[in-house]
Scaffold this active site. Structure first.
Site, PDB file in Angstrom:
ATOM      1  N   HIS A  61       0.854  -1.185   0.000  1.00 35.34           N
ATOM      2  CA  HIS A  61       0.000   0.000   0.000  1.00 35.34           C
ATOM      3  C   HIS A  61       0.892   1.237   0.000  1.00 35.34           C
ATOM      4  O   HIS A  61       0.688   2.139  -0.784  1.00 35.34           O
ATOM      5  CB  HIS A  61      -0.946   0.003   1.212  1.00 35.34           C
ATOM      6  CG  HIS A  61      -1.878   1.188   1.224  1.00 35.34           C
ATOM      7  ND1 HIS A  61      -3.023   1.245   1.971  1.00 35.34           N
ATOM      8  CD2 HIS A  61      -1.828   2.385   0.597  1.00 35.34           C
ATOM      9  CE1 HIS A  61      -3.641   2.405   1.781  1.00 35.34           C
ATOM     10  NE2 HIS A  61      -2.927   3.121   0.961  1.00 35.34           N
ATOM     11  N   GLU A 133       0.374   7.987  -3.706  1.00 35.67           N
ATOM     12  CA  GLU A 133       1.316   7.593  -2.643  1.00 35.67           C
ATOM     13  C   GLU A 133       2.552   8.499  -2.657  1.00 35.67           C
ATOM     14  O   GLU A 133       3.038   8.907  -1.600  1.00 35.67           O
ATOM     15  CB  GLU A 133       1.707   6.120  -2.799  1.00 35.67           C
ATOM     16  CG  GLU A 133       0.564   5.162  -2.475  1.00 35.67           C
ATOM     17  CD  GLU A 133       0.019   5.307  -1.054  1.00 35.67           C
ATOM     18  OE1 GLU A 133       0.809   5.295  -0.108  1.00 35.67           O
ATOM     19  OE2 GLU A 133      -1.216   5.457  -0.900  1.00 35.67           O
ATOM     20  N   HIS A 137       2.748  10.921   0.517  1.00 34.89           N
ATOM     21  CA  HIS A 137       3.754  10.421   1.474  1.00 34.89           C
ATOM     22  C   HIS A 137       5.205  10.621   0.991  1.00 34.89           C
ATOM     23  O   HIS A 137       6.046  11.095   1.741  1.00 34.89           O
ATOM     24  CB  HIS A 137       3.522   8.924   1.740  1.00 34.89           C
ATOM     25  CG  HIS A 137       2.150   8.609   2.244  1.00 34.89           C
ATOM     26  ND1 HIS A 137       1.754   8.872   3.533  1.00 34.89           N
ATOM     27  CD2 HIS A 137       1.069   8.061   1.629  1.00 34.89           C
ATOM     28  CE1 HIS A 137       0.488   8.492   3.696  1.00 34.89           C
ATOM     29  NE2 HIS A 137       0.046   7.997   2.552  1.00 34.89           N
TER      30      HIS A 137
HETATM   31  P1  AMP Z   1      -3.354   6.702   1.911  1.00 41.33           P
HETATM   32  O1  AMP Z   1      -3.914   8.084   1.592  1.00 41.33           O
HETATM   33  O2  AMP Z   1      -1.917   6.541   1.532  1.00 41.33           O
HETATM   34  O3  AMP Z   1      -3.666   6.271   3.306  1.00 41.33           O
HETATM   35  O4  AMP Z   1      -4.111   5.691   0.961  1.00 41.33           O
HETATM   36  C1  AMP Z   1      -5.490   5.652   0.930  1.00 41.33           C
HETATM   37  C2  AMP Z   1      -5.928   5.680  -0.495  1.00 41.33           C
HETATM   38  O5  AMP Z   1      -5.301   4.632  -1.205  1.00 41.33           O
HETATM   39  C3  AMP Z   1      -7.424   5.490  -0.623  1.00 41.33           C
HETATM   40  O6  AMP Z   1      -7.902   6.390  -1.614  1.00 41.33           O
HETATM   41  C4  AMP Z   1      -7.534   4.057  -1.106  1.00 41.33           C
HETATM   42  O7  AMP Z   1      -8.668   3.855  -1.883  1.00 41.33           O
HETATM   43  C5  AMP Z   1      -6.272   3.928  -1.926  1.00 41.33           C
HETATM   44  N1  AMP Z   1      -5.835   2.537  -2.040  1.00 41.33           N
HETATM   45  C6  AMP Z   1      -5.516   1.683  -1.053  1.00 41.33           C
HETATM   46  N2  AMP Z   1      -5.149   0.493  -1.550  1.00 41.33           N
HETATM   47  C7  AMP Z   1      -5.254   0.598  -2.890  1.00 41.33           C
HETATM   48  C8  AMP Z   1      -5.046  -0.290  -3.963  1.00 41.33           C
HETATM   49  N3  AMP Z   1      -4.609  -1.547  -3.786  1.00 41.33           N
HETATM   50  N4  AMP Z   1      -5.270   0.173  -5.201  1.00 41.33           N
HETATM   51  C9  AMP Z   1      -5.685   1.431  -5.438  1.00 41.33           C
HETATM   52  N5  AMP Z   1      -5.901   2.325  -4.467  1.00 41.33           N
HETATM   53  C10 AMP Z   1      -5.700   1.907  -3.214  1.00 41.33           C
END
Ligand code: AMP
Length: 244
Positions: A61, A133, A137
């Site tokens: 992730h 990402e 981040h």
């Molecule tokens: P974060 O902001 O880094 O905590 O990530 C959350 C975001 O990542 C949300 O919009 C999720 O829908 C997306 N997300 C998490 N896992 C996946 C995945 N395997 N594929 C696509 N989007 C993802």
């Protein structure tokens, strides 16, 4: 040296330390892996990426800079958008000759497709997930890792930590059965040497499922470390490890 000379040097050292920590802007990383079977087994469901259904393995992730006080920086540099050409660093592109065929192995994209697979809908090639990402981040650890290094370091950690293997060695398999969260954590501790946090989700019948695993990585993104602070995530005591 006089008293004032000493104080001056101390002040300089203090300033230097401040500048170093300001430059880095985080203390450690959370390395977060997810089980695709759980991501997909929700009301929201999922879409397989353009490259096809990912293998039945944990996927990345993200690698998230974090502070020791449990807070984290985000979206640190609007002037550093995700740039696929930087990520893939074509200088490292390799040509492999198999029989008479020339296969072009691109540097990081093929690894990202396998290990950092998008499952978001509609079906796409992953760029949206990787840019999210990086921008949320990755930009916060940019003083240490540029775009290419950020993705490469994350993929290298993934290659070192074979979570599926570690769990299977403890008899914990993605077979739709339910396992105790404590047993899952114990297996990860035995396999990696470090405590992990487990995050769960719910399937449409409200069964708790093994969704994400958090491990900690040092600020240079090289080695696992004991988490300075573990994220608090709630799970039922027994959770499903769904087939994917
Ligand atoms: P974060 O902001 O880094 O905590 O990530 C959350 C975001 O990542 C949300 O919009 C999720 O829908 C997306 N997300 C998490 N896992 C996946 C995945 N395997 N594929 C696509 N989007 C993802």
């Amino acid at each position: 040296m006089g008293k004032s000379g000493c104080s001056f040097i101390l002040l300089e050292l203090l300033l230097l330390q401040c500048l170093i920590s300001l430059g880095q802007g985080y203390d450690f990383f959370y390395f977060v892996q997810q089980w695709p079977g759980s991501y997909c087994d929700t009301k929201r469901s999922c879409c397989y990426p353009t490259a096809g259904k990912p293998a039945a393995n944990f996927t990345i992730h993200g690698l998230w800079p974090n502070y020791n006080n449990a807070t984290y920086p985000s979206n640190c540099n609007k002037n550093s958008p995700y740039d696929g050409t930087k990520v893939n660093d074509n200088q490292s592109t390799t040509l492999i000759k198999m029989d008479r065929t020339i296969v072009v192995v691109s540097d990081l994209f093929s690894r990202l497709e396998v290990s950092w697979a998008t499952l978001a809908c509609p079906t796409n090639n992953g760029t949206k997930f990787w840019s999210h990402e990086w921008e949320k981040h990755g930009t916060c650890s940019e003083s240490v890792l540029d775009q290419h290094s950020y993705f490469e370091a994350t993929l290298n950690i993934k290659d070192k930590v074979n979570l599926l293997h570690i769990l299977e060695a403890a008899g914990i398999r993605p077979d739709d059965n339910f396992y105790k969260v404590e047993d899952i954590k114990e297996a990860i501790k035995a396999g990696t040497g470090y405590d992990a946090a487990v995050e769960c989700n719910s399937d449409p019948s409200r069964n708790g499922q093994l969704f994400q695993v958090y491990l900690c990585v040092d600020a240079s993104a090289k080695d696992l470390i004991e988490c300075p602070v573990l994220p608090k995530r709630k799970c039922k005591s027994s959770i499903q490890f769904p087939i994917f």
